[in-house]
Write an enzyme that holds these catalytic residues in place. Structure first.
Site, short mmCIF file in Angstrom:
data_model
loop_
_atom_site.label_atom_id
_atom_site.label_comp_id
_atom_site.label_asym_id
_atom_site.label_seq_id
_atom_site.Cartn_x
_atom_site.Cartn_y
_atom_site.Cartn_z
N ASP A 42 -65.11 43.45 37.40
CA ASP A 42 -64.00 43.15 36.64
C ASP A 42 -63.46 41.54 37.16
O ASP A 42 -63.37 41.32 38.56
CB ASP A 42 -62.75 44.18 36.92
CG ASP A 42 -61.37 43.76 36.05
OD1 ASP A 42 -61.61 44.18 34.88
OD2 ASP A 42 -60.52 43.12 36.68
N GLU B 198 -60.32 38.58 37.21
CA GLU B 198 -59.00 37.55 36.70
C GLU B 198 -59.32 36.35 36.51
O GLU B 198 -60.01 35.88 37.34
CB GLU B 198 -58.04 38.11 37.74
CG GLU B 198 -57.73 39.89 38.07
CD GLU B 198 -57.39 40.60 36.92
OE1 GLU B 198 -56.73 40.00 35.81
OE2 GLU B 198 -57.81 41.58 36.66
N HIS C 226 -54.57 45.15 36.61
CA HIS C 226 -54.60 43.65 36.50
C HIS C 226 -55.27 43.12 38.07
O HIS C 226 -54.85 41.83 38.31
CB HIS C 226 -53.48 42.87 35.71
CG HIS C 226 -53.56 43.24 34.36
ND1 HIS C 226 -54.34 43.08 33.40
CD2 HIS C 226 -52.47 44.14 33.72
CE1 HIS C 226 -53.80 43.73 32.11
NE2 HIS C 226 -52.98 44.26 32.35
#
Length: 574
Positions: free
Chosen positions: A31, A33, A175
């Site tokens: 993942d 950001e 997030h």
């Protein structure tokens, strides 16, 4: 009790298509950001990765990343990642190798992400910018998988937060990269548990759930049946015998078979399946030989469905010309004129950035005029701006100008410290003045210059060696190669019980004869020679014999790698 979905599942029907068991797969859930949604314009701010085997987390990787640009307020509000948090974080040039090493730490790696095109798009763009090769791992997208397995009203949507709540994951997505990767890993385990009773036990079947093989793919499965289970190169051909696609594998039969199952999801390759009429196997003795043969065949035949390595002749180089007043030029062809070169570069733009780095350090002329001390010409605007000493009108003497050219040549072929110092000093000034975009531009020029100098110096060094034999232990014996002037001339395996002296004598006697040539790549493409170099410097490789010397400058471009990392950090937002 959770209701089992009736969504259709693309399960393979043949034992030969069962493929890789899920129990043997190393899932790496990733993942990211970022500062925005565009992989070409935005930057990565955080990376999280979780390795999962048989439903258990066995390893994790996480790092903040200094994006080199200001983080938008909306992104900070969403992720909680602030400018001060990334100020001391490593830039992507340092963080990316760590992630790639994590991905490659175990065999049979499968990349997993929620909305995978987003994360893989950013990682591929980062690899392209940093000159790294993106490992083409199989990809499982939990978003697409969930859409196929979980139908409404079981879940109101297929967002990660919704799926995490549905499966009751221990970690809630927030997030932040590592927490979101952990949540995605738990969602993956939940989806696999739902699919197991339906008979989905292999990677190929898992990928078929969301994208089953086409009719053309299923119809061509028989083409893999008679191929050997040995390493080598495979060539897909059409009905006229023309090459469509070239690849390599350690197991030809198994790899070719995957092209006709759901494991192959690339659109252009699925389209190719309708045109394939045959597969030609080329068995190789070593993996290095297979890699080299693949490059050579692609460069020679330029198969339309291969995207990479088809046009090595289009590579760009930065050249310092050899006329009385040398200048820097971006060229496609290397000539036998004794000129130094940087590169090769995949694009003229990257070569131009390296050229600009040199021009920042040395006041070389940028005009294309032909002149001499006896035939001066009017100076251009660069001379008026102080960026050129104006040898064109005699303001700068030939002796002084030759000094600049000699210094540029030394930086290209030996120690690049002058260029590094000039640009890092200016980067420091820009960073202190909060002029981050200008600092980042200089950083990119410096990186391009050092990348091209490093490649050219490594290639030139091995190209100067007329004969080299090296060996390393392999699965069935000692893999042995003969390299001549940077070209793979022979490859074989010394099996147990074979007399080494006779083996070596036969191998070198039958190896390809390779002339000296000129330039960094006199007898092979840069891609081939770099494959050979990577093999030679890999752990366990032993030098058996060598004619001449194989050396690189003590203070070479490679020695300044740490300096580029520092420059990246200084150019980043504080």
């Amino acid at each position: 009790m959770v209701r089992q979905s009736a969504a259709p599942v693309g399960v393979q029907t043949s034992i030969g298509d069962l493929g890789t068991p899920l129990t043997g797969v190393s899932f790496v859930v990733v993942d990211l950001e970022t500062t925005g949604t565009s992989a070409s314009k935005s930057q990565i701010t955080e990376i999280g990765a979780v390795r999962v085997r048989e439903g258990r987390v066995v390893d994790e990787f996480t790092t903040l990343v200094n994006p080199g640009v200001l983080i938008p307020a909306a992104i900070t509000l969403l992720t909680g990642i602030t400018q001060s948090m990334v100020a001391t974080a490593p830039p992507i040039t340092e963080a990316l190798p760590g992630l790639l090493a994590f991905l490659a730490a175990e065999p049979d790696t499968v990349l997993v992400a929620h909305n995978a095109p987003f994360d893989t798009g950013f990682l591929k763009a980062a690899c392209e910018r940093e000159g790294a090769e993106w490992p083409d791992y199989p990809v499982v997208d939990t978003l697409r998988l969930a859409r196929a397995v979980l139908v409404r009203p079981e879940v109101r949507n297929h967002r990660l937060g919704t799926l995490a709540a549905f499966f009751g994951t221990p970690t809630a997505p927030n997030h932040r990269a590592l927490d979101d990767a952990r949540a995605t890993a738990d969602v993956l385990n939940g989806l696999l548990a739902r699919l197991a009773p339906m008979g989905v036990t292999s990677l190929e079947e898992l990928r078929a759930v969301s994208k089953p093989p086409t009719r053309a793919q299923r119809a061509k499965r028989h083409l893999a049946e008679d191929l050997p289970e040995r390493p080598g190169v495979y060539v897909f051909t059409d009905a006229q015998g023309q090459s469509l696609y070239v690849g390599k594998s350690n197991n030809l039969r198994r790899r070719v078979a995957t092209y006709f199952t759901a494991a192959e999801s690339r659109r252009r390759i699925r389209e190719m399946a309708g045109l394939v009429a045959g597969v030609t196997p080329i068995v190789c003795t070593t993996d290095l030989e297979a890699s080299v043969r693949e490059l050579r065949i692609i460069a020679e035949r330029k198969p339309p469905f291969n995207r990479r390595s088809r046009h090595p002749e289009r590579a760009a180089w930065v050249k310092l010309t050899t006329d009385a007043y040398p200048r820097l030029s971006v060229v496609r062809v290397i000539k036998d004129d004794g000129a130094p070169y940087l590169g090769p570069y995949n694009s003229p733009r990257a070569a131009e950035e390296a050229k600009e780095a040199l021009l920042h350090a040395f006041p070389l002329r940028q005009c294309t005029h032909t002149f001499s001390p006896g035939k001066p010409v009017p100076p251009c605007v660069l001379a008026q701006l102080g960026r050129c000493g104006a040898p064109c009108d005699g303001t700068e003497s030939l002796t002084d100008y030759t000094g600049h050219a000699d210094a540029a040549r030394a930086a290209m072929t030996g120690d690049p410290a002058v260029v590094v110092d000039a640009l890092t000093g200016r980067i420091r000034e820009f960073a202190a003045e909060l002029r981050y975009e200008e600092a980042a531009a200089l950083r990119d020029r410096l990186t391009a210059f050092l990348r091209g100098a490093r490649r050219a110096q490594r290639l030139t060094a091995i190209a100067a060696v007329p004969h080299l034999v090296a060996s390393r232990p392999g699965a069935t014996g000692w893999e042995t190669v003969v390299v001549r002037h940077g070209r793979l001339a022979a490859s074989a395996v010394l099996e147990p019980g074979t007399e080494p002296a006779a083996f070596l004598s036969s191998l070198t006697a039958t190896a390809e004869r390779v002339p000296a040539g000129f330039g960094p790549v006199p007898n092979a493409t840069a891609g081939e020679t770099e494959l050979v170099l990577d093999w030679l410097v890999s752990p366990g490789t032993r030098l058996v014999e060598i004619d001449g010397e194989w050396t690189c400058p003590l203070r070479s471009a490679e020695a300044h790698t740490e300096m580029t990392h520092w420059a990246h950090g200084r150019a980043s937002a504080q």
